[in-house]
Motif scaffolding. Sequence first.
Motif, PDB file in Angstrom:
ATOM      1  N   HIS A 259       1.090   6.279  11.286  1.00 30.27           N
ATOM      2  CA  HIS A 259       2.330   5.494  11.304  1.00 30.27           C
ATOM      3  C   HIS A 259       2.042   4.032  10.984  1.00 30.27           C
ATOM      4  O   HIS A 259       2.745   3.415  10.155  1.00 30.27           O
ATOM      5  CB  HIS A 259       2.994   5.605  12.671  1.00 30.27           C
ATOM      6  N   LEU A 260       1.012   3.460  11.607  1.00 29.17           N
ATOM      7  CA  LEU A 260       0.654   2.070  11.297  1.00 29.17           C
ATOM      8  C   LEU A 260       0.274   1.924   9.827  1.00 29.17           C
ATOM      9  O   LEU A 260       0.629   0.935   9.175  1.00 29.17           O
ATOM     10  CB  LEU A 260      -0.504   1.615  12.185  1.00 29.17           C
ATOM     11  N   LEU A 261      -0.454   2.905   9.306  1.00 27.54           N
ATOM     12  CA  LEU A 261      -0.817   2.890   7.888  1.00 27.54           C
ATOM     13  C   LEU A 261       0.424   2.910   7.009  1.00 27.54           C
ATOM     14  O   LEU A 261       0.518   2.172   6.015  1.00 27.54           O
ATOM     15  CB  LEU A 261      -1.710   4.085   7.575  1.00 27.54           C
ATOM     16  N   ALA A 262       1.395   3.754   7.363  1.00 27.40           N
ATOM     17  CA  ALA A 262       2.631   3.836   6.573  1.00 27.40           C
ATOM     18  C   ALA A 262       3.365   2.513   6.579  1.00 27.40           C
ATOM     19  O   ALA A 262       3.905   2.082   5.544  1.00 27.40           O
ATOM     20  CB  ALA A 262       3.523   4.943   7.118  1.00 27.40           C
ATOM     21  N   TYR A 322      -8.961   8.397  10.994  1.00 27.12           N
ATOM     22  CA  TYR A 322      -8.956   8.702   9.563  1.00 27.12           C
ATOM     23  C   TYR A 322      -8.011   7.782   8.782  1.00 27.12           C
ATOM     24  O   TYR A 322      -8.323   7.349   7.668  1.00 27.12           O
ATOM     25  CB  TYR A 322      -8.561  10.166   9.347  1.00 27.12           C
ATOM     26  N   ALA A 323      -6.876   7.447   9.357  1.00 27.61           N
ATOM     27  CA  ALA A 323      -5.943   6.556   8.669  1.00 27.61           C
ATOM     28  C   ALA A 323      -6.581   5.194   8.401  1.00 27.61           C
ATOM     29  O   ALA A 323      -6.243   4.528   7.416  1.00 27.61           O
ATOM     30  CB  ALA A 323      -4.666   6.385   9.486  1.00 27.61           C
ATOM     31  N   GLN A 324      -7.508   4.770   9.249  1.00 29.97           N
ATOM     32  CA  GLN A 324      -8.190   3.503   9.030  1.00 29.97           C
ATOM     33  C   GLN A 324      -9.075   3.551   7.796  1.00 29.97           C
ATOM     34  O   GLN A 324      -9.207   2.564   7.069  1.00 29.97           O
ATOM     35  CB  GLN A 324      -9.021   3.127  10.261  1.00 29.97           C
ATOM     36  N   VAL A 325      -9.689   4.717   7.538  1.00 36.00           N
ATOM     37  CA  VAL A 325     -10.477   4.881   6.319  1.00 36.00           C
ATOM     38  C   VAL A 325      -9.596   4.657   5.091  1.00 36.00           C
ATOM     39  O   VAL A 325      -9.978   3.973   4.134  1.00 36.00           O
ATOM     40  CB  VAL A 325     -11.119   6.282   6.273  1.00 36.00           C
ATOM     41  N   LEU A 326      -8.397   5.230   5.112  1.00 38.48           N
ATOM     42  CA  LEU A 326      -7.473   5.062   3.985  1.00 38.48           C
ATOM     43  C   LEU A 326      -7.014   3.615   3.869  1.00 38.48           C
ATOM     44  O   LEU A 326      -6.846   3.092   2.758  1.00 38.48           O
ATOM     45  CB  LEU A 326      -6.285   6.000   4.155  1.00 38.48           C
ATOM     46  N   ALA A 327      -6.807   2.957   5.000  1.00 40.46           N
ATOM     47  CA  ALA A 327      -6.432   1.541   4.969  1.00 40.46           C
ATOM     48  C   ALA A 327      -7.543   0.705   4.352  1.00 40.46           C
ATOM     49  O   ALA A 327      -7.288  -0.222   3.574  1.00 40.46           O
ATOM     50  CB  ALA A 327      -6.119   1.055   6.379  1.00 40.46           C
ATOM     51  N   LEU A 332      -6.166  -2.776   3.058  1.00 40.43           N
ATOM     52  CA  LEU A 332      -5.115  -3.199   3.982  1.00 40.43           C
ATOM     53  C   LEU A 332      -5.669  -3.803   5.271  1.00 40.43           C
ATOM     54  O   LEU A 332      -4.899  -4.303   6.085  1.00 40.43           O
ATOM     55  CB  LEU A 332      -4.214  -2.010   4.324  1.00 40.43           C
ATOM     56  N   GLY A 333      -6.984  -3.706   5.475  1.00 38.54           N
ATOM     57  CA  GLY A 333      -7.570  -4.287   6.667  1.00 38.54           C
ATOM     58  C   GLY A 333      -7.415  -3.402   7.878  1.00 38.54           C
ATOM     59  O   GLY A 333      -6.986  -2.241   7.803  1.00 38.54           O
ATOM     60  N   ALA A 334      -7.757  -3.969   9.038  1.00 34.80           N
ATOM     61  CA  ALA A 334      -7.730  -3.214  10.290  1.00 34.80           C
ATOM     62  C   ALA A 334      -6.295  -2.920  10.701  1.00 34.80           C
ATOM     63  O   ALA A 334      -5.451  -3.810  10.723  1.00 34.80           O
ATOM     64  CB  ALA A 334      -8.443  -3.992  11.388  1.00 34.80           C
ATOM     65  N   LEU A 335      -6.026  -1.671  11.040  1.00 32.20           N
ATOM     66  CA  LEU A 335      -4.694  -1.290  11.513  1.00 32.20           C
ATOM     67  C   LEU A 335      -4.478  -1.757  12.942  1.00 32.20           C
ATOM     68  O   LEU A 335      -3.346  -2.028  13.347  1.00 32.20           O
ATOM     69  CB  LEU A 335      -4.511   0.222  11.410  1.00 32.20           C
ATOM     70  N   THR A 336      -5.556  -1.818  13.710  1.00 33.97           N
ATOM     71  CA  THR A 336      -5.482  -2.389  15.062  1.00 33.97           C
ATOM     72  C   THR A 336      -6.365  -3.627  15.078  1.00 33.97           C
ATOM     73  O   THR A 336      -5.919  -4.695  14.713  1.00 33.97           O
ATOM     74  CB  THR A 336      -5.912  -1.351  16.118  1.00 33.97           C
TER      75      THR A 336
END
Length: 413
Positions: A259-262, A322-327, A332-336
């Motif tokens: 969700h954060l990635l989206a 895994y979403a962090q890998v895509l970021a 896009l940088g760190a999601l958190t």
Amino acid sequence: HGGAVVRLVVAPHGTASATVSLGWYFPARDFMGGLVGNFYASSRLVHGSEEAARTLLPGSEAAADVRGWASFAATLSSPSSSLPAWLGDSLLNSLHHTRSVMWLADGRWRQWESYSCVNVDSVHNDGERHIPYLMLWPDALPSKMRAWAAGAMPDGMIQEQLACGCMDGVPPRLDAPCGRVMGDVSSMFVVYLLEWWRWTADEPSAASLVVELWPAARAAARWQMDRSAESGLPTRLVDTYDGLRLSRYNVSCFSALFHLLAMAAARELALSPPVRDAAFAAECDAALARGRAAMDALLWVEGRGYYRSYTGGEALMSDSLYAQVLADTLGLGALTSDAQVTRHLAAVLQRNDSPYGLLCQTGRYPLPAGAGADNSIWMMATATCRRRCCRPSSAALTRLGARECRPTPTGRR
């Protein structure tokens, strides 16, 4: 049954080579009894099996093709490659998925998830193989994305796949969208569109596809926001790790980070030159901030330094980031925060490591009915941790000093 014979004379102490070329021509390809054809026939690339075979025979072209492929493969995975071993292996071996591709007579590119789970073009599974396709066959992605967008639900949710199957019967026609309510499907649709823009922005068709599909991507991002209205993170969603049955919990880390990635990806698309939707970008920023706060409140275990796999428990899932890998792939940088990601990965290596790779998830007892992936080896989890932990550009993460991140004597990580 058949055979091939090549006649040649080899002089004493001499050498010789022979080339045998096999061709096929099946213009009437079917799908569940319906005619869908093959693109090589409809586009008249060849007119028959003999012509297909003969295209490889003249001069030294066949040998040059073999040498060319070997050279390409060596740039990805060999002692002389400049790529990290994990990246070269991933790019090279991801191409094996092409065995189930269907390039249809009308130009559509479709693909089974696998021969053991026969649904067609599941959005979340495509994320594991689509980057080499985007490099080599860029027209494949728009073909699928248009079909995914056309099958979106009225509330904006992108449906899981273009034809069901796997545990159920395959429908008699292609492009019959269906599937489950998932955390890594609508989100991945947004990510795919941003990837298309980032990687092909210099192509004349790039902007037009972004404009065409932005309404669907915007609606998918809106669906993510609506699904997260209660806490800031989406509730009770299935994901690729369906064997863990994470949809039984209010919030799971895997779907929360998607969700954060989206939100981060939708913001970038909204601000891109073809779109310029500043108002929606601001909504995405607000949703991203609220989601980050919810990650801390609901999932972060400060004393132990990791994100729990789901609310209401202390389980640790190896691939939850895994979403962090895509970021990272999209810049896009760190999601958190990098600090939390570093601590989380250290906890994964400490708790979930084994002599054979990372365990998919640990710390959930008793296991719920139907959940069979806990405490088992899961290779995708191992690869994901290594990508994030061992990537040379991540100074904050390589400070872990964990054995998974130290080069072996062969230089492999």
